[in-house]
Every structure is written in C-alpha cells, then in structure tokens.
Design an enzyme around this catalytic site. Structure first.
Site, short mmCIF file in Angstrom:
data_model
loop_
_atom_site.label_atom_id
_atom_site.label_comp_id
_atom_site.label_asym_id
_atom_site.label_seq_id
_atom_site.Cartn_x
_atom_site.Cartn_y
_atom_site.Cartn_z
CD GLU A 1 10.18 -3.04 -8.79
OE1 GLU A 1 9.27 -2.18 -8.03
OE2 GLU A 1 10.90 -3.66 -8.54
CD1 TRP B 1 8.08 -5.05 -5.60
CD2 TRP B 1 7.20 -5.05 -3.63
NE1 TRP B 1 8.91 -5.49 -4.71
CE2 TRP B 1 8.43 -5.28 -3.54
CE3 TRP B 1 6.27 -4.73 -2.44
CZ2 TRP B 1 8.93 -5.69 -2.06
CZ3 TRP B 1 6.63 -5.13 -1.39
CH2 TRP B 1 8.29 -5.37 -1.09
CD1 TRP C 1 1.55 8.67 15.43
CD2 TRP C 1 3.66 9.01 14.15
NE1 TRP C 1 2.01 7.43 14.83
CE2 TRP C 1 3.09 7.55 13.88
CE3 TRP C 1 4.65 9.21 13.57
CZ2 TRP C 1 3.75 6.58 13.05
CZ3 TRP C 1 5.42 8.41 12.51
CH2 TRP C 1 4.95 7.10 12.35
CD1 TRP D 1 2.26 5.07 9.83
CD2 TRP D 1 0.80 4.93 8.17
NE1 TRP D 1 1.23 4.17 10.10
CE2 TRP D 1 0.41 3.93 8.89
CE3 TRP D 1 0.03 5.09 6.75
CZ2 TRP D 1 -0.91 3.22 8.60
CZ3 TRP D 1 -0.91 4.53 6.37
CH2 TRP D 1 -1.55 3.60 7.73
CD1 TRP E 1 1.89 6.66 1.43
CD2 TRP E 1 3.14 7.54 2.96
NE1 TRP E 1 2.26 7.81 1.09
CE2 TRP E 1 2.88 8.36 1.96
CE3 TRP E 1 3.71 7.90 4.09
CZ2 TRP E 1 3.58 9.79 1.99
CZ3 TRP E 1 4.50 9.11 4.06
CH2 TRP E 1 4.54 10.30 3.19
CG ASN F 1 9.43 3.39 -6.43
OD1 ASN F 1 8.51 3.33 -5.36
ND2 ASN F 1 10.71 2.64 -5.92
P1 FAD Z 1 7.42 1.14 -13.07
O1 FAD Z 1 8.96 1.38 -12.41
O2 FAD Z 1 7.71 1.27 -14.33
O3 FAD Z 1 6.94 -0.11 -12.45
C1 FAD Z 1 5.75 -0.71 -13.30
C2 FAD Z 1 4.62 -1.01 -12.28
O4 FAD Z 1 4.92 -1.88 -11.23
C3 FAD Z 1 4.12 0.55 -11.63
O5 FAD Z 1 3.21 1.07 -12.71
C4 FAD Z 1 3.18 0.00 -10.74
O6 FAD Z 1 2.04 -0.47 -11.12
C5 FAD Z 1 3.91 -1.26 -10.07
N1 FAD Z 1 4.89 -0.86 -9.08
C6 FAD Z 1 6.19 -0.43 -8.85
N2 FAD Z 1 6.68 -0.25 -7.71
C7 FAD Z 1 5.72 -0.63 -6.99
C8 FAD Z 1 5.49 -0.50 -5.69
N3 FAD Z 1 6.75 -0.17 -4.57
N4 FAD Z 1 4.46 -0.72 -5.09
C9 FAD Z 1 3.10 -1.15 -5.77
N5 FAD Z 1 3.34 -1.24 -7.03
C10 FAD Z 1 4.54 -0.88 -7.68
N6 FAD Z 1 2.02 3.42 -6.85
C11 FAD Z 1 0.80 3.51 -7.36
O7 FAD Z 1 0.53 3.05 -8.47
N7 FAD Z 1 0.07 4.25 -6.59
C12 FAD Z 1 0.32 4.81 -5.61
O8 FAD Z 1 -0.56 5.48 -4.56
C13 FAD Z 1 1.38 4.58 -4.94
N8 FAD Z 1 1.97 5.26 -3.61
C14 FAD Z 1 3.12 5.10 -3.23
C15 FAD Z 1 3.63 5.71 -1.81
C16 FAD Z 1 4.72 5.54 -1.30
C17 FAD Z 1 5.16 6.09 -0.39
C18 FAD Z 1 5.66 4.66 -2.22
C19 FAD Z 1 7.13 4.63 -1.71
C20 FAD Z 1 5.53 4.23 -3.39
C21 FAD Z 1 4.08 4.37 -3.83
N9 FAD Z 1 3.63 3.66 -5.18
C22 FAD Z 1 2.52 3.94 -5.68
C23 FAD Z 1 4.61 2.83 -5.79
C24 FAD Z 1 5.69 3.34 -6.77
O9 FAD Z 1 6.19 4.50 -6.47
C25 FAD Z 1 4.74 3.68 -8.21
O10 FAD Z 1 4.04 2.53 -8.56
C26 FAD Z 1 5.73 4.04 -9.25
O11 FAD Z 1 6.74 5.23 -8.84
C27 FAD Z 1 5.24 4.33 -10.52
O12 FAD Z 1 5.89 4.55 -11.50
P2 FAD Z 1 6.07 3.58 -12.86
O13 FAD Z 1 4.97 3.28 -13.42
O14 FAD Z 1 6.93 4.43 -13.68
O15 FAD Z 1 6.72 2.53 -12.26
#
Ligand code: FAD
Length: 482
Positions: A284, A287, A315, A368, A391, A350
């Site tokens: 993660e 990502w 759109w 989007w 997005w 997420n």
């Molecule tokens: P955990 O599951 O604990 O993951 C650990 C870390 O991994 C996160 O803190 C983050 O840094 C990274 N991570 C996890 N999933 C993703 C992902 N899909 N993409 C990029 N990094 C990821 N994340 C943001 O940090 N900022 C945003 O502006 C953002 N916008 C998003 C918009 C959409 C439409 C979607 C679907 C996802 C977005 N995310 C964003 C990704 C993700 O939803 C969040 O990083 C995550 O929910 C953060 O919660 P956590 O720290 O508990 O994640």
C-alpha cells in the site's frame, strides 16, 4: 555536506521546512547539525510558486502541525521562523538578516515545487552559497527509476517489483539532541495571522476529535497500528468500520513521518499468527510511491486524462447530483456515509472512497475532476499525487486503471463490506434503527419497517437521486460511445 563543506562555522545554516514537518529522519536538519554551525529553521509559505494551494482541511492540519513542530524545535534550543512570500525573495532576505551562507532542504516531488526548488538551488549556487537537498518523503527518486526502455512505469506491479529489486531503503536518521541557535534569529510572523483555520470552527470539531497532527501524533498512530491493527490488516482493511488501517495518510502527506521510518518499524515488528500482513501494508505504501512516480512524469495529472481516449467523453450529468453527493444526500447509504465521514473527520475509508468516487463518475456521469477538487478541499490527507491518480484510477482514465465497465454497485458493496450497517448507522443517525436487511437499500423497506425504524424517506433520509440499474446502463452506453 562533503562536497560543499562550509568554510565559516559561525555563519548559520538555513533549513527550509515544507512538507517535512518533523525533526527525526530529517536529513536536511541532520546535515545542518552535523555542520556544527548555528541552525535557523524556517517555514516559507509561498502561495505563488505554482504548486497547488492547500485545501481547507489540509490548512487546518498545517496550522496544528506547524504549532507542534515549533514546540519541538523550541525544545531542541531553536525556534521556527514563519514567513510568507515568494521563495527566492524570502530566502534572499533571510540570508541577509541572518548572515547564513548555506541553505538546506528536503526534496519535494510535485513538479511545480520540484522546479521551484531546482531554480532556487541554481540561483543560490550562482551567488556562491551552499545549497543542498536531501531525500525524505519517497523511497525512490522518480527521475531515476526507469523501465528497461528508459521510460516511466505505467503499471503498478512492475513498478513495485523494480522498486523492491533496488537497494534496501536507507536507515532513518535520528532526531538531533539539540540545535545551536544563531544569535541573529530572524523575526517570525505569527501563525494565527496566517488564518489557516476554517472560518467555520464547527467544521473542524470532528477533526480535533479524530486527529493529533504532528510528529508525536504520527508515532502514536504507527505504534498503535503495529501493536494491534496490523494483525488483521490484509483481511480487515476493506471493512470501513473495522478501524484496522494505519491512519497514517495525513501524517505522511505533511511529512511528519517518513516511509523509511515506517519500513524500519515494520522490520522490527515480527510476523504473528502465521500470516504476514506486513507485505500487504508495504504494497500500500508502494501505491503512494507509484502515484508520485505518475505525477512526476505527468505534471498535469489533476487536470488532464492520463489516457487521452477519455478526452472526448461527454460528462452529461446533472449538477444537482454533484451537490447531493458533496452533502451526503444521494440516497445510497454507503456513499452518503462516506461523504459525511469525509466532511466530519477529514478522511474517508479507502474502500468507501472508491465506491463514492465511482458513484459520482459512473452513476452521475460527473467529471472526475469535480470529485477530485472536492476531496482536495475536504481531505486532511489531500495529496497532490495520490488524489488525482486515484480519481483517474476509478474513472478508468488513469494508469493501470480500473476498467470503465467496472461500475461499483453501491448496494452490494455496502452489503459486502458493511454487512451489519455499523458504518452507515454511525454516520447517518437517521438510519440507526433500520434493520440490516434494508440498511443499504432503505427504499425497498416495507412501510411498517420504515415506521418501526422511525424513517420517513424523502425527509429524514433522501430517496435515491438516480436508479442504480438505469445509471449503470447509461454509464456503459456513454463509455462505449467514447
Ligand atoms: P493504510 O491502508 O494504512 O495504508 C498505508 C498508507 O499507504 C497510506 O497512509 C497511504 O500513504 C498509502 N496508500 C494506501 N492506499 C493507497 C492508494 N490507493 N493510493 C496511494 N497511496 C495509498 N490517499 C492520500 O494519502 N491522499 C489522497 O488525497 C487520496 N485520495 C484518494 C482519492 C480516491 C478517489 C481514492 C480511491 C483513494 C485516495 N487515497 C488518497 C488513497 C487511500 O484511500 C488513502 O491513502 C487511505 O485511505 C489512507 O488511509 P490509511 O493511512 O489508514 O491507509
């Protein structure tokens, strides 16, 4: 500092803080301390350097994080000087005020900031000053990681493999024990004068309850996660009310903790229970790296479809639905609970981010970019790379994106990931007494069930703004005709 060993030990070093609001694993700060010279810590707010101005929720975070950083630096014997203005001019003026001959900072990777920093480095060096930058917020340098053909990665799995097959991530750098303060400390502006807090203080009430911005807050989150939540991460991370994800995203977005520190802590933690959820968690974090890689090579990621085939997409959605979505009034409980979670806490789980984004784009046929902008303004973890990249991933226009025909069914997604409706009940109190059978489809509940649950559809909670089946067929037609 080997290359540009400073000559005069009495002249201070300016350390620029930006999206790295921490004292540990801060290589610029560590290098300044190592030089043996006095250290002047500065945060410059340049709103015109071309980088994206912070949204409302992130400004709330920034205010508190700057406060914490300032306290930490004071504890080490220095302070934090706050200044607003164009980076070049402000640095030039600080150099004059302090007599510093060295400027150090940690690198930023969003293209406008990276370009601004490169310009600053060049100009400082041309004036005979020492200017150095260091890594910190990413495990990889986006300019250096290349495919076999010399391009950048557009698919996550090979990107992650390439990253993992490179050198081991470096060890984190310790926080300094103390800082030697300059006797020519520049005057700081007052944080309160920056008006970073929302004009409507009630908006941030839920943020305060949920979050503890700053480096210490980041470490208590990471420790709690490693102690208890990590064990159920791989299984539980898709359940919005399970609270098993790390909650580190806003701390990472503001640089209060680094991926190097997180990986080192994960390494120290032993795998438990026969399954190793650490790998899932590392991926993660991968990502996040991938999103930065994409942004670095596609500076206009928030405006421009990564896949230009989407440029002709029509759109045609009703703007009223954008408003309903923003307010959590679409009539689809999992979407509305997510949008209300976002508004009250500054984050959204997420899984629900994916469902809510898909609903706006595919059910409502709204661009989007509108959703991305709303998230940018309301997320405390709003990130210039992760937000647009995700997005675009949901829209289908992004790199390694979800295919356009994958249209999340908000009813089935709700039933699968929030089967008892715990998440929905929490954020939509009007549905608190709804039986689990109808919690994700209240419009199908018989009249007597609605009456027992005390729900008047259309007044306590909206009827769906759009029919799922019709919306799905309309989206597929629109995507096919693209
Ligand atoms: P955990 O599951 O604990 O993951 C650990 C870390 O991994 C996160 O803190 C983050 O840094 C990274 N991570 C996890 N999933 C993703 C992902 N899909 N993409 C990029 N990094 C990821 N994340 C943001 O940090 N900022 C945003 O502006 C953002 N916008 C998003 C918009 C959409 C439409 C979607 C679907 C996802 C977005 N995310 C964003 C990704 C993700 O939803 C969040 O990083 C995550 O929910 C953060 O919660 P956590 O720290 O508990 O994640």
């Amino acid at each position: 500092m080997a290359k540009d060993e400073p000559k005069d030990r009495s002249k201070p070093v300016l350390v620029l803080f930006r999206n790295d609001l921490r004292v540990a694993d801060n290589r610029a700060l560590a290098a300044a301390v190592q030089s043996g010279k006095p250290v002047t810590a500065v945060f410059i707010r340049d709103e015109k350097d071309g980088s994206r101005p912070a949204g409302g929720a992130a400004r709330w975070w920034l205010h508190h994080s700057l406060q914490r950083l300032s306290e930490k630096l004071a504890g080490l014997g220095s302070g934090l000087c706050l200044r607003r203005g164009p980076m070049h001019e402000t640095v030039a003026s600080l150099l004059k005020e302090t007599g510093a001959d060295t400027v150090l900072w940690n690198r930023r990777y969003d293209p406008p900031s990276a370009a601004a920093d490169a310009g600053l480095k060049k100009s400082l060096r041309e004036h005979g000053l020492t200017a150095e930058s260091f890594d910190g917020c990413l495990l990889h340098e986006p300019s250096r990681l290349k495919t076999g053909a010399g391009g950048f990665y557009k698919v996550y799995t090979p990107f992650w493999k390439a990253l993992c097959s490179g050198p081991e991530p470096r060890d984190p750098v310790d926080a300094p024990d103390k800082l030697v303060c300059s006797d020519r400390t520049p005057k700081s502006e007052k944080l309160d004068d920056w008006n970073l807090l929302p004009k409507r203080p009630d908006w941030a009430g839920g943020f305060r309850e949920r979050w503890n911005p700053g480096e210490d807050g980041a470490w208590s989150r990471l420790n709690a996660f490693l102690e208890t939540e990590l064990e159920d991460y791989a299984e539980g991370r898709d359940r919005p009310f399970a609270d098993v994800t790390s909650g580190l995203s806003p701390h990472l977005a503001h640089g209060e903790i680094t991926p190097f520190q997180i990986l080192a802590a994960l390494k120290r933690k032993k795998a438990t229970g026969g399954h190793d959820d650490r790998e899932k968690f590392r991926k993660e974090l991968g990502w996040r790296e991938f999103c930065y890689h994409l942004l670095f090579h596609n500076p206009d990621l928030r405006n421009k479809n990564f896949n230009s085939a989407f440029d002709g997409f029509s759109w045609s959605g009703d703007p009223k639905n954008l408003h309903a979505w923003q307010r959590g009034q679409t009539g689809y409980p999992i979407v509305d609970a997510g949008m209300r979670e976002l508004w009250t806490t500054g984050v959204m789980h997420n899984r629900v981010r994916m469902i809510a984004a898909s609903f706006l784009i595919k059910h409502c046929l709204i661009d989007w970019r509108e959703g991305e902008k709303w998230f940018w303004d309301t997320l405390v973890d709003a990130d210039p790379a992760s937000n647009p990249a995700n997005w675009q991933w949901v829209a289908g226009s992004g790199a390694d994106a979800s295919p356009y025909f994958r249209i999340f069914n908000p009813i089935l997604q709700g039933e699968k990931f929030d089967p008892d409706g715990t998440y929905v009940r929490h954020f939509i109190p009007a549905l608190e007494k709804m039986p689990a059978k109808y919690i994700h489809r209240p419009w199908e509940a018989p009249k007597d069930i609605l009456a027992q649950a005390g729900v008047k559809l259309g007044s306590d909670y909206p009827v769906p703004v759009i029919d799922h089946k019709e919306a799905r067929e309309r989206a597929l037609r629109a995507y096919k005709s693209m």
